[in-house]
Write a protein that holds these residues in place. Structure first.
Motif, PDB file in Angstrom:
ATOM      1  N   ALA A 365      15.536  12.418  -4.449  1.00 17.57           N
ATOM      2  CA  ALA A 365      16.095  11.063  -4.214  1.00 17.57           C
ATOM      3  C   ALA A 365      15.571  10.358  -5.390  1.00 17.57           C
ATOM      4  CB  ALA A 365      15.553  10.481  -2.930  1.00 17.57           C
ATOM      5  N   THR A 366      16.351   9.462  -5.930  1.00 15.49           N
ATOM      6  CA  THR A 366      15.952   8.541  -6.948  1.00 15.49           C
ATOM      7  C   THR A 366      15.422   7.133  -6.005  1.00 15.49           C
ATOM      8  OG1 THR A 366      18.367   7.583  -6.910  1.00 15.49           O
ATOM      9  CG2 THR A 366      17.606   8.876  -8.892  1.00 15.49           C
ATOM     10  N   LEU A 367      14.157   7.150  -5.556  1.00 17.81           N
ATOM     11  CA  LEU A 367      13.785   6.627  -4.363  1.00 17.81           C
ATOM     12  C   LEU A 367      13.215   5.133  -4.610  1.00 17.81           C
ATOM     13  CD1 LEU A 367      14.525   6.841  -1.269  1.00 17.81           C
ATOM     14  CD2 LEU A 367      12.135   7.583  -1.226  1.00 17.81           C
ATOM     15  N   THR A 368      11.985   5.369  -5.698  1.00 15.80           N
ATOM     16  CA  THR A 368      11.229   4.085  -6.088  1.00 15.80           C
ATOM     17  C   THR A 368      10.937   3.874  -7.289  1.00 15.80           C
ATOM     18  OG1 THR A 368       8.895   5.333  -5.811  1.00 15.80           O
ATOM     19  CG2 THR A 368       9.899   4.558  -3.852  1.00 15.80           C
ATOM     20  N   GLY A 369      11.056   2.571  -7.717  1.00 17.88           N
ATOM     21  CA  GLY A 369      10.686   2.423  -8.974  1.00 17.88           C
ATOM     22  C   GLY A 369       9.013   2.543  -9.409  1.00 17.88           C
ATOM     23  N   ALA A 370       8.390   2.396  -8.473  1.00 15.05           N
ATOM     24  CA  ALA A 370       6.795   2.650  -8.649  1.00 15.05           C
ATOM     25  C   ALA A 370       6.658   4.030  -9.107  1.00 15.05           C
ATOM     26  CB  ALA A 370       6.256   2.462  -7.201  1.00 15.05           C
ATOM     27  N   ILE A 371       7.489   4.956  -8.849  1.00 15.01           N
ATOM     28  CA  ILE A 371       7.083   6.268  -9.301  1.00 15.01           C
ATOM     29  C   ILE A 371       7.497   6.406 -10.896  1.00 15.01           C
ATOM     30  CG2 ILE A 371       9.508   7.482  -9.268  1.00 15.01           C
ATOM     31  CD1 ILE A 371       5.902   8.950  -7.839  1.00 15.01           C
ATOM     32  N   VAL A 372       8.276   5.707 -11.365  1.00 17.99           N
ATOM     33  CA  VAL A 372       8.546   5.584 -12.921  1.00 17.99           C
ATOM     34  C   VAL A 372       7.442   4.946 -13.332  1.00 17.99           C
ATOM     35  CG1 VAL A 372      10.119   4.544 -14.453  1.00 17.99           C
ATOM     36  CG2 VAL A 372      10.955   5.119 -12.124  1.00 17.99           C
ATOM     37  N   VAL A 373       6.690   4.010 -12.753  1.00 17.04           N
ATOM     38  CA  VAL A 373       5.433   3.378 -13.415  1.00 17.04           C
ATOM     39  C   VAL A 373       4.362   4.388 -13.562  1.00 17.04           C
ATOM     40  CG1 VAL A 373       3.774   1.522 -13.193  1.00 17.04           C
ATOM     41  CG2 VAL A 373       6.229   0.951 -12.670  1.00 17.04           C
ATOM     42  N   ALA A 374       4.307   5.141 -12.341  1.00 16.22           N
ATOM     43  CA  ALA A 374       3.088   5.966 -12.105  1.00 16.22           C
ATOM     44  C   ALA A 374       3.648   7.287 -13.053  1.00 16.22           C
ATOM     45  CB  ALA A 374       3.008   6.609 -11.015  1.00 16.22           C
ATOM     46  N   LEU A 375       4.311   8.015 -13.316  1.00 19.70           N
ATOM     47  CA  LEU A 375       4.744   8.929 -13.960  1.00 19.70           C
ATOM     48  C   LEU A 375       5.915   9.162 -15.158  1.00 19.70           C
ATOM     49  CD1 LEU A 375       4.908  11.496 -10.663  1.00 19.70           C
ATOM     50  CD2 LEU A 375       2.944  10.942 -12.401  1.00 19.70           C
ATOM     51  N   GLY A 376       6.563   7.941 -15.319  1.00 13.85           N
ATOM     52  CA  GLY A 376       7.674   7.898 -16.401  1.00 13.85           C
ATOM     53  C   GLY A 376       8.741   8.892 -16.245  1.00 13.85           C
ATOM     54  N   GLU A 377       9.150   9.307 -17.325  1.00 19.62           N
ATOM     55  CA  GLU A 377      10.460  10.006 -17.267  1.00 19.62           C
ATOM     56  C   GLU A 377      10.017  11.484 -17.444  1.00 19.62           C
ATOM     57  OE1 GLU A 377      12.782   8.450 -20.221  1.00 19.62           O
ATOM     58  OE2 GLU A 377      13.473   6.488 -19.050  1.00 19.62           O
ATOM     59  N   VAL A 378       8.812  11.785 -17.415  1.00 14.66           N
ATOM     60  CA  VAL A 378       8.363  13.237 -17.603  1.00 14.66           C
ATOM     61  C   VAL A 378       8.471  14.255 -16.319  1.00 14.66           C
ATOM     62  CG1 VAL A 378       6.857  14.807 -18.421  1.00 14.66           C
ATOM     63  CG2 VAL A 378       7.096  12.900 -19.686  1.00 14.66           C
ATOM     64  N   MET A 407       1.531  14.612  -5.648  1.00 15.77           N
ATOM     65  CA  MET A 407       1.192  13.113  -5.211  1.00 15.77           C
ATOM     66  C   MET A 407       0.652  13.260  -3.715  1.00 15.77           C
ATOM     67  SD  MET A 407       2.004  11.148  -7.639  1.00 15.77           S
ATOM     68  CE  MET A 407       2.107   9.556  -7.178  1.00 15.77           C
ATOM     69  N   PRO A 408      -0.070  12.332  -3.684  1.00 19.84           N
ATOM     70  CA  PRO A 408      -1.005  12.421  -2.172  1.00 19.84           C
ATOM     71  C   PRO A 408      -0.491  11.971  -0.955  1.00 19.84           C
ATOM     72  CG  PRO A 408      -1.856  10.428  -3.281  1.00 19.84           C
ATOM     73  CD  PRO A 408      -0.944  11.318  -3.978  1.00 19.84           C
ATOM     74  N   ASP A 423       9.495   1.476  16.044  1.00 17.15           N
ATOM     75  CA  ASP A 423       8.848   2.607  15.829  1.00 17.15           C
ATOM     76  C   ASP A 423       8.448   2.722  14.556  1.00 17.15           C
ATOM     77  OD1 ASP A 423       9.484   3.532  18.536  1.00 17.15           O
ATOM     78  OD2 ASP A 423      11.152   4.367  17.769  1.00 17.15           O
ATOM     79  N   LEU A 424       9.075   2.320  13.555  1.00 15.39           N
ATOM     80  CA  LEU A 424       8.597   2.266  12.148  1.00 15.39           C
ATOM     81  C   LEU A 424       9.179   1.285  11.638  1.00 15.39           C
ATOM     82  CD1 LEU A 424       9.705   6.008  11.505  1.00 15.39           C
ATOM     83  CD2 LEU A 424       7.602   5.143  11.912  1.00 15.39           C
ATOM     84  N   THR A 425       8.844   1.020  10.249  1.00 12.54           N
ATOM     85  CA  THR A 425       9.487  -0.123   9.017  1.00 12.54           C
ATOM     86  C   THR A 425       9.830   0.844   7.913  1.00 12.54           C
ATOM     87  OG1 THR A 425       9.076  -1.984   7.975  1.00 12.54           O
ATOM     88  CG2 THR A 425       6.918  -0.713   8.316  1.00 12.54           C
ATOM     89  N   ASN A 426      10.767   0.299   7.373  1.00 11.75           N
ATOM     90  CA  ASN A 426      11.526   0.969   6.058  1.00 11.75           C
ATOM     91  C   ASN A 426      10.541   0.621   5.125  1.00 11.75           C
ATOM     92  OD1 ASN A 426      12.864  -1.479   5.534  1.00 11.75           O
ATOM     93  ND2 ASN A 426      14.433  -0.197   4.575  1.00 11.75           N
ATOM     94  N   SER A 427       9.857  -0.527   4.945  1.00  9.81           N
ATOM     95  CA  SER A 427       9.305  -0.976   3.857  1.00  9.81           C
ATOM     96  C   SER A 427       7.891  -1.939   4.366  1.00  9.81           C
ATOM     97  CB  SER A 427      10.169  -2.055   2.949  1.00  9.81           C
ATOM     98  OG  SER A 427       9.669  -2.354   1.763  1.00  9.81           O
ATOM     99  N   SER A 428       7.068  -1.868   3.354  1.00 13.99           N
ATOM    100  CA  SER A 428       5.761  -2.613   3.578  1.00 13.99           C
ATOM    101  C   SER A 428       5.803  -3.902   2.746  1.00 13.99           C
ATOM    102  CB  SER A 428       4.536  -1.824   3.290  1.00 13.99           C
ATOM    103  OG  SER A 428       3.517  -2.575   3.364  1.00 13.99           O
ATOM    104  N   ASN A 429       5.247  -5.017   3.066  1.00 12.78           N
ATOM    105  CA  ASN A 429       5.085  -6.198   2.369  1.00 12.78           C
ATOM    106  C   ASN A 429       3.872  -6.041   1.518  1.00 12.78           C
ATOM    107  OD1 ASN A 429       7.274  -7.444   3.431  1.00 12.78           O
ATOM    108  ND2 ASN A 429       6.128  -8.168   5.204  1.00 12.78           N
ATOM    109  N   LYS A 430       3.098  -5.056   1.698  1.00 15.03           N
ATOM    110  CA  LYS A 430       1.774  -5.031   0.977  1.00 15.03           C
ATOM    111  C   LYS A 430       2.193  -4.104  -0.317  1.00 15.03           C
ATOM    112  CE  LYS A 430      -1.698  -4.591   4.278  1.00 15.03           C
ATOM    113  NZ  LYS A 430      -2.649  -3.652   5.264  1.00 15.03           N
ATOM    114  N   ARG A 431       1.917  -4.651  -1.757  1.00 17.34           N
ATOM    115  CA  ARG A 431       2.505  -4.085  -2.880  1.00 17.34           C
ATOM    116  C   ARG A 431       1.407  -2.668  -3.313  1.00 17.34           C
ATOM    117  NH1 ARG A 431       6.292  -6.707  -5.672  1.00 17.34           N
ATOM    118  NH2 ARG A 431       5.473  -5.788  -7.629  1.00 17.34           N
ATOM    119  N   GLN A 432       1.473  -1.875  -2.497  1.00 18.26           N
ATOM    120  CA  GLN A 432       0.803  -0.694  -2.763  1.00 18.26           C
ATOM    121  C   GLN A 432       1.211   0.613  -2.399  1.00 18.26           C
ATOM    122  OE1 GLN A 432      -2.536  -0.290   0.710  1.00 18.26           O
ATOM    123  NE2 GLN A 432      -2.599  -2.477  -0.162  1.00 18.26           N
ATOM    124  N   ALA A 433       0.902   1.566  -3.176  1.00 20.05           N
ATOM    125  CA  ALA A 433       1.354   3.049  -2.690  1.00 20.05           C
ATOM    126  C   ALA A 433       2.867   3.140  -2.537  1.00 20.05           C
ATOM    127  CB  ALA A 433       0.293   3.486  -1.583  1.00 20.05           C
ATOM    128  N   GLY A 434       3.672   2.279  -2.997  1.00 19.34           N
ATOM    129  CA  GLY A 434       5.192   2.539  -2.742  1.00 19.34           C
ATOM    130  C   GLY A 434       5.749   3.892  -2.640  1.00 19.34           C
TER     131      GLY A 434
END
Length: 491
Positions: A365-378, A407-408, A423-434
């Motif tokens: 899945a092309t899921l989060t922009g944050a993974i691009v920040v973490a790992l780039g395009e490699v 990833m952890p 039961d769950l939320t699909n997103s968090s308002n905390k800007r961490q560990a997206g």
């Protein structure tokens, strides 16, 4: 491009507009076909090595004009580094670039004696994917035609080796075509029709497409919620490959996100760059093409592929922040951010795959922009619920060139997906560990099966377009399951 094999290795008899010889990381002294080519060129290659112009770094390339001693008018000396598969793919891509500068209808590769089928196949992959261009909507396209033929001259390489590599290239480039196609030319319905055509062309592959009525009957409330803002109906594409020789008790579940256009919904994205969101179906494209490739190659592994597909658009009917939806497994989800739609549609797809018999699963899945920040395009981000299965998927990535970095996942991230009203939320308002809490969310829908999530937002869709990431990884995983000891039969 079509690849074939010739046994003749005498350079003087090799035909083609471009003759390719290879040099290792330390090219001096020249050996094998490179030394033969040097002799035919009166020592020009050796002199260039001494001058530092010819190097053995992966993908480095120098073209020489040949004389009467060779039938090929040009000789490309390409570096293959230490000789890894990635090095040979880089060599193939370099040759692809060279044929753009000086067109060649036929390319002839004469690998060194120490190489074999694996190296030749990696070169074919690099060349074939390197030649890829998306020109469907170009009028008056006057770019030079790419090579139509590659001839590999090596006694240890069989025709089947390069034909298999050609199939891999076709599947990877097929996924790239899907990802690069604009959303008005590839709706969920059109993507489903493509999957049906692939199944009709591939022995042993079956395709079933679930529409809105079937999804309502299944209770796929998460997928339907994302789809309700668009006039285009959603589709859940189901591909099944059941070979007669499949190992009993093992069904590989492949799940791929296919949002054919993602505006973000009510939580709309910035307009700058939004045109790239036609590529938000890269995971689904990889799963469709990868499953067809596994079937075409006849691997003895049963595969169940599930691709949820929809658009994510704002309208008077669109799901809103604060809405609560019920997923297929009965869990309720508070929608905090409508742009976190991928995990919603994957939730129902994972549940469906598990309930339809998958014994272990991977989602792309092309899921989060944050993974691009973490790992780039490699590297893609790799998350898993089972250490052994995660290790298998990571090893398949390393072997195939579709790299994935672990990833952890930890229960202490669980509060990020907790809701006060559902039961769950699909997103968090905390800007961490997206990327992490997205994976934590998905795990809730895997029915306890061994599962891996690949966040391919940085690797499947780049500024240059779709890459086809995931096709080769899916194939490599299936190959490992085909050669592994049979698991206990699930009762």
């Amino acid at each position: 491009m079509r690849s074939s094999v010739r046994n003749a290795t005498d350079l003087a008899t090799v035909k083609g507009e471009l003759l390719v010889v290879c040099v290792p990381a330390e090219p001096s002294p020249l050996a094998g076909p490179a030394a033969e080519a040097d002799a035919a060129l009166d020592g020009a290659i050796a002199r260039s090595v001494a001058d530092g112009e010819v190097k053995g770094e992966p993908g480095s390339l120098t073209v020489f004009h040949a004389g009467p001693a060779l039938r090929a008018p040009r000789v490309a000396v390409v570096g293959v580094g230490e000789g890894s598969a990635d090095d040979w793919r880089a060599a193939g891509r370099a040759v692809a670039s060279a044929t753009e500068r000086a067109p060649a209808k036929r390319v002839a590769l004469v690998p060194p004696p120490g190489s074999g089928p694996a190296e030749a196949a990696a070169f074919v992959e690099g060349l074939g994917t390197g030649l890829y261009r998306f020109r469907r909507f170009k009028s008056g396209d006057d770019e030079p035609a790419p090579p139509s033929r590659l001839m590999v001259h090596h006694p240890a390489v069989r025709t089947a080796d390069v034909e298999r590599a050609d199939r891999v290239v076709a599947a990877v480039n097929g996924a790239r075509d899907l990802v690069n196609t604009p959303g008005n030319h590839l709706t969920p319905t059109m993507l489903a029709a493509h999957a049906e055509r692939l199944a009709a062309q591939t022995p042993g592959l079956e395709c079933t497409v679930l529409g809105r009525k079937e999804l309502e009957k299944l209770g796929a409330g998460a997928l339907l919620a994302v789809a309700q803002g668009s006039d285009e109906p959603p589709r859940m594409i189901v591909l099944r490959y059941r070979p007669e020789t499949a190992r009993p008790g093992e069904v590989l579940g492949l799940v791929g996100k296919a949002v054919t256009f993602d505006s973000g919904g009510i939580s709309i994205k910035p307009s700058n760059g939004m045109e790239e969101m036609k590529m938000d179906m890269g995971g689904g494209a990889a799963v469709i093409e990868g499953t067809a490739l596994i079937a075409a190659l006849g691997l003895p592994v049963e595969v169940l592929a599930v691709v949820p597909s929809t658009e994510n658009l704002p309208s008077g009917r669109a799901v809103k922040p604060g809405d609560v939806v019920t997923a297929m497994n009965g869990r309720t989800v508070e929608v905090i951010n409508t742009d976190a739609e991928g995990r919603l549609i994957l939730a129902d797809a994972l549940t469906y795959a598990a309930r339809q018999g998958a014994t272990r699963m991977i989602d792309f899945a092309t899921l989060t922009g944050a993974i691009v920040v973490a790992l780039g395009e490699v590297y893609a981000g790799l998350f898993g619920s089972d250490e052994e299965w995660t290790a298998t998927v990571r090893a398949a990535g390393e072997a195939s060139g579709d790299l994935a970095w672990p990833m952890p996942m930890h229960e202490r991230y669980a509060p990020l997906i907790e809701s006060t009203v559902a039961d769950l939320t699909n997103s968090s308002n905390k800007r961490q560990a997206g990327p992490v809490y997205a994976a934590q969310f998905l795990r809730e829908f895997t029915e306890g099966l061994p599962w891996c999530h690949l966040d391919v937002a940085g690797t499947a869709m780049t500024s240059a377009g779709g890459t086809g990431f995931g096709v080769r990884l899916a194939l490599a995983v299936a190959e490992r399951l085909a050669g592994a000891p049979a698991p206990p039969v699930r009762t």
